[in-house]
Design an enzyme around this catalytic site. Structure first.
Site, mmCIF file in Angstrom:
data_model
loop_
_atom_site.group_PDB
_atom_site.id
_atom_site.type_symbol
_atom_site.label_atom_id
_atom_site.label_comp_id
_atom_site.label_asym_id
_atom_site.label_seq_id
_atom_site.Cartn_x
_atom_site.Cartn_y
_atom_site.Cartn_z
ATOM 1 N N SER A 131 41.179 7.300 23.016
ATOM 2 C CA SER A 131 41.938 6.524 24.172
ATOM 3 C C SER A 131 41.749 5.284 23.006
ATOM 4 C CB SER A 131 41.854 6.571 24.856
ATOM 5 O OG SER A 131 41.536 5.754 26.065
ATOM 6 N N GLY B 62 39.740 12.332 26.142
ATOM 7 C CA GLY B 62 40.924 12.331 25.302
ATOM 8 C C GLY B 62 41.387 13.736 25.460
ATOM 9 N N LYS B 63 40.848 14.370 25.712
ATOM 10 C CA LYS B 63 41.505 15.707 25.070
ATOM 11 C C LYS B 63 42.672 16.083 25.614
ATOM 12 C CE LYS B 63 38.191 18.938 26.597
ATOM 13 N NZ LYS B 63 37.125 18.213 26.655
ATOM 14 N N GLY C 280 39.859 23.414 24.298
ATOM 15 C CA GLY C 280 38.504 23.668 24.572
ATOM 16 C C GLY C 280 38.211 22.771 26.326
ATOM 17 N N LYS D 76 45.213 27.186 27.305
ATOM 18 C CA LYS D 76 43.304 26.738 28.098
ATOM 19 C C LYS D 76 42.819 27.846 28.883
ATOM 20 C CE LYS D 76 40.808 22.957 30.037
ATOM 21 N NZ LYS D 76 40.240 21.580 29.157
#
Length: 225
Positions: free
Chosen positions: A167, A14-15, A106, A37
């Site tokens: 999550s 869930g990043k 990341g 990103k």
């Protein structure tokens, strides 16, 4: 200006949703937010999802490799070279602005090779002298995965900005309920937010309102204080 890196205890925790939620919460406080990103593999879905959910318009991917694999494998199969991590750091610093928050998401976990010479997100954090927010789960096995990630940060004196449960189900099982408690109590690292399962399916205005409730406003404001 503040740079905050976001990593996960693994892939799929869930990043991206956590990054979008923190970005949305910061925007609602009037903070100028950029999301970066450094490495994307496969399509550019993550950057698009962050932009869609958070409303942040400054979302940038530094390099993308075509197949949805680990960065080193995807780059190799495409005949492309990995960027140098100092190049990444220079590009990220160039995105940052006075009084602004730059979130750097990341790829995979903390020690996934994402730059040349085996460099990882941890190495990038060290060059940037930036803290790392760790996204984890409440599923069985999370305590070990979280401990390993926190230890990997601590051994190089990289500060951890906290944990986020990426999550959390509406009807958690026993392990998930207990792990949520243990994540808050076991490591001496604050849990900054627990994101409900399915949050990414919300309409952006609803997602933004939820994000404000998830993160402590004083902590968010303090990121750029």
């Amino acid at each position: 200006m503040t740079i905050l890196l976001v990593t996960g205890t693994s892939t799929g925790v869930g990043k991206t949703v956590a990054t979008a939620a923190l970005a949305a919460a910061a925007v609602r406080q009037g903070i100028d937010v950029t999301v970066c990103k450094p490495v994307q593999t496969g399509d550019d879905h993550d950057a698009g999802e962050v932009a869609r959910l958070s409303g942040v318009t400054r979302v940038q991917t530094l390099v993308r490799y075509p197949e949805p694999l680990a960065p080193v494998a995807s780059a190799s199969r495409a005949g492309l070279e990995l960027l140098d991590h100092t190049q990444m750091a220079t590009a990220i610093v160039a995105l940052d602005r006075p009084g602004a928050l730059t979130l750097v998401e990341g790829a995979g976990g903390l020690l996934v090779e994402l730059a040349a010479d085996g460099k990882t997100l941890r190495d990038l954090a060290m060059v940037l002298d930036a803290p790392v927010l760790v996204v984890t789960t409440a599923d069985l096995g999370t305590l070990n995965h979280t401990a390993l990630t926190l230890e990997a940060l601590a051994v190089q004196s990289v500060p951890c900005a906290g944990l986020v449960v990426g999550s959390f189900p509406a009807e958690p099982d026993l392990a998930q309920r207990l792990n949520r408690e243990n994540l808050a109590n076991q490591f001496g690292t604050p849990v900054r937010a627990v994101i409900p399962e399915g949050a990414a399916r919300l309409m952006p205005p609803v997602f933004a309102e939820l994000s404000i409730e998830l993160f402590e406003p004083q902590w968010v404001a303090g990121l750029v204080a």
